[in-house]
Design an enzyme around this catalytic site. Structure first.
Site, PDB file in Angstrom:
ATOM      1  N   GLY A 109       5.330  -2.164   7.052  1.00 44.29           N
ATOM      2  CA  GLY A 109       6.681  -2.611   7.327  1.00 44.29           C
ATOM      3  C   GLY A 109       7.439  -1.718   8.287  1.00 44.29           C
ATOM      4  N   GLU A 110       8.536  -2.246   8.793  1.00 37.95           N
ATOM      5  CA  GLU A 110       9.483  -1.513   9.642  1.00 37.95           C
ATOM      6  C   GLU A 110      10.688  -1.158   8.777  1.00 37.95           C
ATOM      7  OE1 GLU A 110      11.996   0.256  11.693  1.00 37.95           O
ATOM      8  OE2 GLU A 110      10.228  -0.223  12.912  1.00 37.95           O
ATOM      9  N   CYS A 151      -2.498  -2.463  14.544  1.00 34.79           N
ATOM     10  CA  CYS A 151      -2.145  -2.246  13.142  1.00 34.79           C
ATOM     11  C   CYS A 151      -2.556  -3.434  12.282  1.00 34.79           C
ATOM     12  CB  CYS A 151      -0.636  -2.003  13.041  1.00 34.79           C
ATOM     13  SG  CYS A 151      -0.043  -1.723  11.362  1.00 34.79           S
ATOM     14  N   HIS A 164       4.004   5.383  21.050  1.00 35.57           N
ATOM     15  CA  HIS A 164       2.663   4.884  21.386  1.00 35.57           C
ATOM     16  C   HIS A 164       2.433   4.534  22.858  1.00 35.57           C
ATOM     17  CE1 HIS A 164       2.236   4.942  17.116  1.00 35.57           C
ATOM     18  NE2 HIS A 164       2.978   3.865  16.918  1.00 35.57           N
ATOM     19  N   CYS A 190      -2.989   1.893   8.109  1.00 35.74           N
ATOM     20  CA  CYS A 190      -1.949   1.126   7.450  1.00 35.74           C
ATOM     21  C   CYS A 190      -2.327  -0.357   7.383  1.00 35.74           C
ATOM     22  CB  CYS A 190      -0.634   1.307   8.210  1.00 35.74           C
ATOM     23  SG  CYS A 190       0.768   0.575   7.384  1.00 35.74           S
ATOM     24  N   CYS A 202       4.589  -7.169   7.755  1.00 36.51           N
ATOM     25  CA  CYS A 202       5.424  -6.641   8.838  1.00 36.51           C
ATOM     26  C   CYS A 202       5.509  -7.682   9.943  1.00 36.51           C
ATOM     27  CB  CYS A 202       4.819  -5.346   9.383  1.00 36.51           C
ATOM     28  SG  CYS A 202       5.808  -4.548  10.674  1.00 36.51           S
ATOM     29  N   GLU A 218       0.820  -1.213   0.000  1.00 34.39           N
ATOM     30  CA  GLU A 218       0.000   0.000   0.000  1.00 34.39           C
ATOM     31  C   GLU A 218       0.854   1.262   0.000  1.00 34.39           C
ATOM     32  OE1 GLU A 218      -3.741  -1.537   2.779  1.00 34.39           O
ATOM     33  OE2 GLU A 218      -2.354  -0.014   3.516  1.00 34.39           O
ATOM     34  N   CYS A 276       3.138   8.501   1.416  1.00 34.06           N
ATOM     35  CA  CYS A 276       3.556   7.570   2.457  1.00 34.06           C
ATOM     36  C   CYS A 276       3.699   6.205   1.796  1.00 34.06           C
ATOM     37  CB  CYS A 276       2.528   7.524   3.581  1.00 34.06           C
ATOM     38  SG  CYS A 276       2.965   6.422   4.941  1.00 34.06           S
ATOM     39  N   ASN A 319      -6.809   4.961  13.796  1.00 34.78           N
ATOM     40  CA  ASN A 319      -7.674   4.394  12.765  1.00 34.78           C
ATOM     41  C   ASN A 319      -7.995   2.969  13.194  1.00 34.78           C
ATOM     42  OD1 ASN A 319      -8.158   6.270  10.562  1.00 34.78           O
ATOM     43  ND2 ASN A 319      -5.947   6.228  10.229  1.00 34.78           N
ATOM     44  N   CYS A 348       2.487  -5.055  16.121  1.00 31.65           N
ATOM     45  CA  CYS A 348       1.736  -4.040  16.876  1.00 31.65           C
ATOM     46  C   CYS A 348       0.249  -4.395  16.903  1.00 31.65           C
ATOM     47  CB  CYS A 348       1.950  -2.663  16.269  1.00 31.65           C
ATOM     48  SG  CYS A 348       3.678  -2.122  16.307  1.00 31.65           S
ATOM     49  N   SER A 381      10.169   6.251   9.561  1.00 30.77           N
ATOM     50  CA  SER A 381       9.566   5.841  10.822  1.00 30.77           C
ATOM     51  C   SER A 381      10.177   4.531  11.316  1.00 30.77           C
ATOM     52  CB  SER A 381       8.057   5.663  10.635  1.00 30.77           C
ATOM     53  OG  SER A 381       7.454   5.140  11.793  1.00 30.77           O
TER      54      SER A 381
END
Length: 361
Positions: free
Chosen positions: A167-168, A127, A224, A341, A120, A100, A113, A298, A124, A199
């Site tokens: 992803g990280e 997410c 977070h 995301c 990932c 995405e 973005c 979100n 988290c 990020s």
């Protein structure tokens, strides 16, 4: 070998830096300036095929076509917000994986973005990107292709790039750094590195490695939570990276680069949004040149986390401001589309019958 498999077996020249293309041309018995021409076609003009590269000889183009491709990404789906200022793209990669990207239109320019991985492995709990685990890293060319395709599709220049999608990024370190260097090459898009944000969930050893690159990018840390107890509940990666080590790495990063740190803080109802959490966060940030970005969550259907109530977010912000911290609430864009995301990709995979996988760190 059929045509489709042969195309997949070819290396994409979008993964090549200017220096690598110059070296490739030398290996092929060509003058070095041909490598510079090739780079400008691929990254400056974002050519879709070798046939467009008219200042290269037909014989050279045929030789390149035999061994390489300039394949990028393909738009599978696109969602546009009612306001027309946000678009969510679902891209497919040549091997069938999907990722995405999000395009956002601001008064000061257009931001994109992008994703750095297909899936990932950070896990988290709020997410959608982590629901199927990590499938693979993206190459530098696949990361660049998201920017190129959105510019082509919108007909507008991208002025800012945020590597904060699926992803990280620091889990795909070498491809990330190569992406930044190609994106900012003056013979390509020539984007200022100050217009690039990366990020991370707080992979401290990679943060320290990144600061040695001396890239004047913005580093955004997905925090977070104000402490390890909460962070470990919502971010499994926090079991490996204690919050105090993250803040120490941030201090070192600022000292080495002079670039202010951004902390991303998703507001989750009843989890991390109380005023005592704000006070604890304010205290942690003491003495650090940073900006805190509060994000109204979100919500993801497959997750139990709920968005904090608007008054609680405002109160949280007021507490941080009382302590003199630089803080904003992220402006909501694309709330009427699958803005979170991984959401659009998750819908696509659900239709394809792909089930969530266990996340392993």
């Amino acid at each position: 070998m059929d045509k489709g498999k042969k195309a997949l077996s070819k290396q994409s020249l979008r993964d090549y830096s200017r220096e690598e293309l110059i070296g490739l041309m030398s290996e092929m018995g060509e003058k070095p300036f041909r490598g510079r021409q090739l780079f400008e076609w691929i990254h400056g003009r974002q050519a879709g095929g070798f046939e467009e590269m008219t200042n290269l000889s037909l014989a050279l183009r045929d030789r390149l076509e035999e061994r390489f491709s300039v394949a990028g990404v393909t738009v599978e789906e696109k969602q546009v917000s009612a306001a027309g200022d946000t678009a969510k793209y679902l891209f497919s990669l040549p091997d069938g994986h999907v990722i995405e990207s999000v395009w956002m239109k601001y008064r000061h320019g257009n931001s994109v973005c992008i994703s750095s991985q297909a899936g990932c492995r950070m896990g988290c709990q709020f997410c959608a990107s982590t629901l199927t685990g990590l499938e693979r890293n993206l190459t530098a060319g696949e990361m660049l292709s998201q920017v190129y395709e959105i510019q082509k599709e919108t007909g507008e220049r991208v002025s800012n790039v945020i590597v904060m999608g699926m992803g990280e990024p620091l889990d795909n370190y070498d491809n990330l750094v190569k992406f930044i260097r190609i994106l900012s090459d003056e013979k390509g898009l020539g984007m200022s590195q100050r217009s690039i944000t990366v990020s991370t969930c707080g992979l401290t050893e990679q943060m320290r490695r990144l600061m040695k690159e001396r890239l004047p990018i913005t580093l955004a840390v997905s925090l977070h939570a104000p402490n390890d107890e909460i962070r470990r509940k919502i971010m499994p990666v926090a079991k490996k990276y204690p919050i105090e080590d993250i803040f120490q790495a941030c201090r070192e990063y600022f000292e080495a680069t002079g670039r202010r740190i951004t902390f991303e803080y998703s507001m989750i109802r009843g989890v991390n949004d109380r005023t005592e959490h704000a006070r604890e966060l304010a205290e942690r940030c003491k003495g650090l040149n940073c900006h805190i970005n509060l994000i109204p969550l979100n919500e993801v259907k497959e997750r139990d986390c709920l968005r904090s109530r608007a008054p609680d977010i405002e109160d949280f912000k007021l507490v941080l401001e009382k302590y003199g911290r630089n803080v904003t609430i992220r402006r909501e864009m694309g709330s009427d589309i699958d803005a979170a995301c991984g959401q659009l990709r998750r819908k696509f995979l659900n239709r394809a019958g792909k089930k969530p996988e266990e996340v392993k760190l």
